[in-house]
Design a protein around this motif. Structure first.
Motif, PDB file in Angstrom:
ATOM      1  N   ASN A   1     -22.080 -27.493  24.247  1.00  0.00           N
ATOM      2  CA  ASN A   1     -20.616 -27.365  24.353  1.00  0.00           C
ATOM      3  C   ASN A   1     -20.105 -26.207  23.498  1.00  0.00           C
ATOM      4  O   ASN A   1     -19.252 -25.430  23.940  1.00  0.00           O
ATOM      5  CB  ASN A   1     -19.938 -28.670  23.922  1.00  0.00           C
TER       6      ASN A   1
ATOM      7  N   TRP B   1     -18.178 -23.106  25.373  1.00  0.00           N
ATOM      8  CA  TRP B   1     -16.722 -22.899  25.229  1.00  0.00           C
ATOM      9  C   TRP B   1     -16.390 -21.723  24.331  1.00  0.00           C
ATOM     10  O   TRP B   1     -15.331 -21.111  24.484  1.00  0.00           O
ATOM     11  CB  TRP B   1     -16.039 -24.188  24.771  1.00  0.00           C
TER      12      TRP B   1
ATOM     13  N   GLY C   1      -9.996 -31.216  21.238  1.00  0.00           N
ATOM     14  CA  GLY C   1     -10.419 -30.218  22.233  1.00  0.00           C
ATOM     15  C   GLY C   1      -9.264 -29.500  22.909  1.00  0.00           C
ATOM     16  O   GLY C   1      -9.188 -29.495  24.133  1.00  0.00           O
ATOM     17  N   PRO C   2      -8.369 -28.844  22.155  1.00  0.00           N
ATOM     18  CA  PRO C   2      -7.205 -28.203  22.780  1.00  0.00           C
ATOM     19  C   PRO C   2      -7.528 -26.967  23.623  1.00  0.00           C
ATOM     20  O   PRO C   2      -6.686 -26.537  24.414  1.00  0.00           O
ATOM     21  CB  PRO C   2      -6.337 -27.805  21.576  1.00  0.00           C
ATOM     22  N   GLY C   3      -8.735 -26.394  23.474  1.00  0.00           N
ATOM     23  CA  GLY C   3      -9.055 -25.170  24.218  1.00  0.00           C
ATOM     24  C   GLY C   3      -8.095 -24.072  23.809  1.00  0.00           C
ATOM     25  O   GLY C   3      -7.944 -23.760  22.624  1.00  0.00           O
TER      26      GLY C   3
ATOM     27  N   ARG D   1      -3.503 -25.610  26.532  1.00  0.00           N
ATOM     28  CA  ARG D   1      -2.812 -25.989  27.778  1.00  0.00           C
ATOM     29  C   ARG D   1      -1.887 -27.188  27.571  1.00  0.00           C
ATOM     30  O   ARG D   1      -0.781 -27.231  28.083  1.00  0.00           O
ATOM     31  CB  ARG D   1      -3.862 -26.296  28.865  1.00  0.00           C
ATOM     32  N   TRP D   2      -2.325 -28.194  26.786  1.00  0.00           N
ATOM     33  CA  TRP D   2      -1.494 -29.390  26.541  1.00  0.00           C
ATOM     34  C   TRP D   2      -0.791 -29.320  25.194  1.00  0.00           C
ATOM     35  O   TRP D   2       0.171 -30.047  24.939  1.00  0.00           O
ATOM     36  CB  TRP D   2      -2.364 -30.663  26.623  1.00  0.00           C
TER      37      TRP D   2
ATOM     38  N   ASP E   1     -11.156 -29.087  17.242  1.00  0.00           N
ATOM     39  CA  ASP E   1     -12.040 -28.578  18.303  1.00  0.00           C
ATOM     40  C   ASP E   1     -13.340 -28.112  17.651  1.00  0.00           C
ATOM     41  O   ASP E   1     -13.316 -27.607  16.532  1.00  0.00           O
ATOM     42  CB  ASP E   1     -11.370 -27.404  19.027  1.00  0.00           C
ATOM     43  N   LEU E   2     -14.465 -28.285  18.362  1.00  0.00           N
ATOM     44  CA  LEU E   2     -15.723 -27.822  17.758  1.00  0.00           C
ATOM     45  C   LEU E   2     -15.879 -26.312  17.899  1.00  0.00           C
ATOM     46  O   LEU E   2     -16.749 -25.722  17.243  1.00  0.00           O
ATOM     47  CB  LEU E   2     -16.938 -28.578  18.329  1.00  0.00           C
TER      48      LEU E   2
ATOM     49  N   GLY F   1     -17.871 -31.833  16.325  1.00  0.00           N
ATOM     50  CA  GLY F   1     -18.033 -32.290  17.704  1.00  0.00           C
ATOM     51  C   GLY F   1     -18.184 -33.785  17.862  1.00  0.00           C
ATOM     52  O   GLY F   1     -18.451 -34.275  18.969  1.00  0.00           O
TER      53      GLY F   1
ATOM     54  N   PHE G   1      -7.604 -34.221  26.976  1.00  0.00           N
ATOM     55  CA  PHE G   1      -7.739 -34.065  28.418  1.00  0.00           C
ATOM     56  C   PHE G   1      -8.747 -32.976  28.745  1.00  0.00           C
ATOM     57  O   PHE G   1      -8.707 -31.889  28.173  1.00  0.00           O
ATOM     58  CB  PHE G   1      -6.367 -33.731  29.049  1.00  0.00           C
ATOM     59  N   ASP G   2      -9.667 -33.306  29.664  1.00  0.00           N
ATOM     60  CA  ASP G   2     -10.700 -32.357  30.108  1.00  0.00           C
ATOM     61  C   ASP G   2     -11.686 -32.013  28.997  1.00  0.00           C
ATOM     62  O   ASP G   2     -12.218 -30.906  28.961  1.00  0.00           O
ATOM     63  CB  ASP G   2     -10.049 -31.075  30.654  1.00  0.00           C
ATOM     64  N   VAL G   3     -11.929 -32.948  28.107  1.00  0.00           N
ATOM     65  CA  VAL G   3     -12.820 -32.719  26.966  1.00  0.00           C
ATOM     66  C   VAL G   3     -13.946 -33.767  26.957  1.00  0.00           C
ATOM     67  O   VAL G   3     -15.132 -33.424  27.062  1.00  0.00           O
ATOM     68  CB  VAL G   3     -12.021 -32.781  25.637  1.00  0.00           C
TER      69      VAL G   3
ATOM     70  N   ILE H   1     -18.577 -34.572  27.044  1.00  0.00           N
ATOM     71  CA  ILE H   1     -19.224 -34.966  25.783  1.00  0.00           C
ATOM     72  C   ILE H   1     -20.279 -36.054  26.008  1.00  0.00           C
ATOM     73  O   ILE H   1     -20.033 -37.035  26.718  1.00  0.00           O
ATOM     74  CB  ILE H   1     -18.157 -35.431  24.756  1.00  0.00           C
TER      75      ILE H   1
ATOM     76  N   TYR I   1     -16.645 -40.610  18.406  1.00  0.00           N
ATOM     77  CA  TYR I   1     -15.206 -40.306  18.420  1.00  0.00           C
ATOM     78  C   TYR I   1     -14.382 -41.588  18.524  1.00  0.00           C
ATOM     79  O   TYR I   1     -13.324 -41.700  17.902  1.00  0.00           O
ATOM     80  CB  TYR I   1     -14.861 -39.385  19.595  1.00  0.00           C
TER      81      TYR I   1
HETATM   82  C1  LIG Z   1     -12.603 -27.700  29.521  1.00  0.00           C
HETATM   83  S1  LIG Z   1     -12.016 -27.237  27.955  1.00  0.00           S
HETATM   84  C2  LIG Z   1     -10.434 -28.074  27.960  1.00  0.00           C
HETATM   85  C3  LIG Z   1      -9.448 -27.494  27.014  1.00  0.00           C
HETATM   86  C4  LIG Z   1      -8.074 -28.152  27.055  1.00  0.00           C
HETATM   87  N1  LIG Z   1      -8.150 -29.538  26.677  1.00  0.00           N
HETATM   88  C5  LIG Z   1      -7.498 -28.027  28.441  1.00  0.00           C
HETATM   89  O1  LIG Z   1      -7.385 -29.047  29.140  1.00  0.00           O
HETATM   90  O2  LIG Z   1      -7.170 -26.903  28.831  1.00  0.00           O
HETATM   91  C6  LIG Z   1     -12.989 -28.215  26.842  1.00  0.00           C
HETATM   92  C7  LIG Z   1     -12.548 -28.122  25.387  1.00  0.00           C
HETATM   93  O3  LIG Z   1     -13.191 -29.151  24.648  1.00  0.00           O
HETATM   94  C8  LIG Z   1     -13.796 -28.614  23.495  1.00  0.00           C
HETATM   95  N2  LIG Z   1     -14.959 -29.462  23.182  1.00  0.00           N
HETATM   96  C9  LIG Z   1     -16.096 -29.622  23.896  1.00  0.00           C
HETATM   97  N3  LIG Z   1     -16.909 -30.516  23.306  1.00  0.00           N
HETATM   98  C10 LIG Z   1     -16.260 -30.936  22.197  1.00  0.00           C
HETATM   99  C11 LIG Z   1     -16.580 -31.859  21.169  1.00  0.00           C
HETATM  100  N4  LIG Z   1     -17.733 -32.528  21.167  1.00  0.00           N
HETATM  101  N5  LIG Z   1     -15.672 -32.051  20.178  1.00  0.00           N
HETATM  102  C12 LIG Z   1     -14.500 -31.363  20.147  1.00  0.00           C
HETATM  103  N6  LIG Z   1     -14.152 -30.472  21.106  1.00  0.00           N
HETATM  104  C13 LIG Z   1     -15.017 -30.265  22.109  1.00  0.00           C
HETATM  105  C14 LIG Z   1     -14.154 -27.193  23.884  1.00  0.00           C
HETATM  106  O4  LIG Z   1     -14.356 -26.363  22.780  1.00  0.00           O
HETATM  107  C15 LIG Z   1     -12.906 -26.818  24.701  1.00  0.00           C
HETATM  108  O5  LIG Z   1     -11.860 -26.447  23.858  1.00  0.00           O
END
Ligand SMILES: C[S@@+](CC[C@H](N)C(=O)[O-])C[C@H]1O[C@@H](n2cnc3c(N)ncnc32)[C@H](O)[C@@H]1O
Length: 275
Positions: free
Chosen positions: A73, A77, A118-120, A123-124, A139-140, A165, A182-184, A188, A196
């Motif tokens: 991950n 990302w 996981g805000p990426g 987006r949210w 976020d990791l 993570g 959302f979408d995180v 995982i 978590y």
């Molecule tokens: C598909 S993106 C989604 C980003 C945002 N939530 C969105 O919907 O646009 C996945 C996000 O989750 C984070 N992520 C993935 N695995 C993770 C983990 N184990 N712990 C924390 N963040 C994680 C990634 O770094 C990335 O920011």
């Protein structure tokens, strides 16, 4: 779909015809070349399913994370093209508006402390920042945290944390009213999801809620092919919630008027959890 159900369906398609006869029928109507390709394709699909099954068993037996580990991950990302700020996963403006109005604002209380996992590229975060009095981003990926830090530089109510993570160690126990992700969790690995959940149970205040979008398809056909889906079912998630002293309020795949908006793949769902 299980191997048994699939093979029953294939047999039904052929009806009472044997394999050779079925091939002859297809050959008569489509020619030898087409039929040879069809046979080759069936063999390859069958082989792929067997390999998929073996990989799943290996993961379960040896506790492997497949494509959903923290290392995978992180690398994935960190290198993602974030120029669209994650909006490439938004099917329509209406879908996004409804997820905010009918889910986020419905379950999370305004003017409280909210954590986003996981805000990426935010987006949210944009909507969460408007409703939270204190918003904690975790976020990791340090790149994602940096992107958010720059995007929301004017916001005075956001804290930023790069994590390992699987834990929320920067956050005090019983200090949070809402968690959004959302979408995180769909990406995982189950042991990290469980870690978590234990952490969410620790940081939420009694009565606090978490809204988590996660995988539900396990190893259903195709589930592992798209975007590295986590190998877990909705029931696995519910069991984890229960074993960490949380209550599952609701689990749903659709929302909005008449349930007209859906999660973006049939292998995902949303759980609302309460402490
Ligand atoms: C598909 S993106 C989604 C980003 C945002 N939530 C969105 O919907 O646009 C996945 C996000 O989750 C984070 N992520 C993935 N695995 C993770 C983990 N184990 N712990 C924390 N963040 C994680 C990634 O770094 C990335 O920011």
């Amino acid at each position: 779909m299980s191997e048994t159900v699939r093979s029953v369906m294939q047999k039904e398609q052929r009806g009472r015809l044997g394999r050779i006869r079925w091939a002859r029928v297809l050959m008569a109507e489509n020619g030898a070349r087409w039929t040879a390709y069809a046979a080759l394709l069936a063999g390859l699909k069958n082989g792929a399913r067997r390999i998929e099954g073996r990989m799943a068993r290996l993961e379960a037996r040896n506790g492997l994370s497949g494509r959903t580990g923290r290392g995978a991950n992180y690398q994935y990302w960190q290198r993602w093209d974030w120029s669209h700020q994650g909006e490439e996963w938004t099917p329509s403006d209406d879908w996004k508006r409804s997820l905010i109005d009918d889910v986020m604002l419905w379950y999370l209380k305004p003017n409280t402390t909210i954590v986003e996992i996981g805000p990426g590229a935010g987006r949210w975060t944009e909507a969460l920042q408007g409703i939270a009095s204190r918003l904690i981003l975790v976020d990791l990926s340090d790149r994602c945290i940096e992107l958010c830090r720059r995007r929301f530089a004017q916001a005075g109510n956001i804290e930023y944390h790069v994590n390992d993570g699987r834990s929320l160690s920067a956050i005090e126990s019983d200090s949070v009213d809402g968690v959004w992700s959302f979408d995180v969790f769909v990406h995982i690995a189950p042991p990290d999801v469980e870690s978590y959940i234990a952490e969410i149970s620790r940081v939420l205040r009694p009565g606090g809620r978490a809204v988590i979008n996660h995988a539900k398809g396990g190893r259903d056909d195709g589930a592992s092919d798209i975007g590295q889906r986590s190998n877990m079912s909705a029931a696995d998630f519910a069991r984890m919630i229960d074993s960490h002293g949380l209550t599952l309020v609701e689990q749903f795949d659709a929302w909005g008027p008449g349930g007209r908006h859906k999660v973006t793949t049939k292998w995902d769902t949303v759980s609302v959890i309460e402490k």
